[in-house]
Design an enzyme around this catalytic site. Sequence first.
Site, PDB file in Angstrom:
ATOM      1  CG  ASP A   9      -1.944   1.041   1.270  1.00  0.00           C
ATOM      2  OD1 ASP A   9      -2.039   1.786   0.286  1.00  0.00           O
ATOM      3  OD2 ASP A   9      -2.660   1.137   2.283  1.00  0.00           O
ATOM      4  CG  ASP A 111      -3.028   3.679  -2.880  1.00  0.00           C
ATOM      5  OD1 ASP A 111      -4.163   3.199  -3.045  1.00  0.00           O
ATOM      6  OD2 ASP A 111      -2.614   4.079  -1.785  1.00  0.00           O
ATOM      7  CD  GLU A 112      -5.767  -0.781  -1.140  1.00  0.00           C
ATOM      8  OE1 GLU A 112      -5.612  -1.573  -0.199  1.00  0.00           O
ATOM      9  OE2 GLU A 112      -6.605   0.139  -1.138  1.00  0.00           O
TER      10      GLU A 112
HETATM   11 MG   LIG Z   1      -2.499   3.970   0.301  1.00  0.00          MG
END
Ligand SMILES: [Mg+2]
Length: 398
Positions: A9, A111-112
């Site tokens: 993350d 973003d993960e």
């Molecule tokens: Mg994040």
Amino acid sequence: MATIIFHIDVNSAYLSWTAVEQLKNGAEVDLRTIPAIIGGDQKSRHGIVLAKSISAKKYGIRTGEPVANAFRKCPNLVTAAPNHKMYREKSRQLMDYLRTYTTEIEQVSVDECYMDFTKIADKFASPVAAACEIKDGVKNKFGFTVNIGISSNKLLAKMASDFEKPDKVHTLFPEEIPLKMWPLPINELFMAGKSSVDTMKKLEINTIGDLAKADPALIELHLKSHGRMLWNFANGIDDSQVRSKPSEAKGIGNSMTLSEDVATYDEVQKVFKSLAQSVGGRLKKAGQKAMMISMEVKYHNFQTMSHQRQLSKPTDKEEEIYDAACQLFLESWNGEPVRLLGIRTAKLVDASEPEQLSIFDIKMPEKPDEKHQKLNKAMEEIRKKFGDSAVMKASEMK
Ligand SMILES: [Mg+2]
């Protein structure tokens, strides 16, 4: 072989990525080191907070609150405008880098992602050593940081990556649950939304441990199947797989929260264009085509609406996805300003499958005309509601 899952993350993704870009362009201040947010604009102070730095968080600034509020909490706050195109590029670079370790990666947002580490475990001294190598690799290569959570399933890995930030590796194996997860407040449990949390608090469930020890039948009585899932999560139970290929049912989609409400069809089209580009690109990358397109809207008052359509033949083409989304939008827009737009595809098929001619293609050569008629009708309706200049065909534009 015991399953090992990583959850990776990016720390304050939008803000970190912006900071990295600014530094690259010669900025002297690193946004990550001062009270800073992404969203709205410095002068008008419109819009909502999309991301915040750690020092902005110390002022009590929260993601999703109006920018004007954030300024009240911290008058010398610095803002930067969102740049979703840049985020997608950073995201792609990160995922490409992670895939040099293994292709068993399921990206769950910009973003993960989850990484199934099981099959490559024997190449490393330990999962923690590997995670540290990956985390440092990202930092050295790209200049932004990630947290990596490690466990035997996705849920626990996800919970672990949310422990202390930034730039950290954490484990949360089943034997660590009582010590590391049960003391946390119930609202920190993955998928525990506000209304579920309110219900549980009335039942005197205040920590994740309280839920884990509660009678699952009681939770199910109040929160139905979602309650059963939360109870499982509180006990660290999750048997979902890392899906490196999009599942046929879930499909591929993308949505965009706009930094300012959008009120014209022109602007909506621009957003759909960029969404269609990313959805089409991801379909191609996955070697899939979609039979179903849906479009979703969140209005300025947070009311949501979605509308979907089955296609006559599967597509991964940007233009076709874009056309479908625009048409679905025109058919259902109430004219109010919108805050979020999304495109989702479903009913995926392998792109390599021979394209089946649809019965429409054979028996109804007049299909394109019918499509145009529908479009013209929709445009007429828009013009009636919003005036002649509200909508035009691209071919009509000067
Ligand atoms: Mg994040």
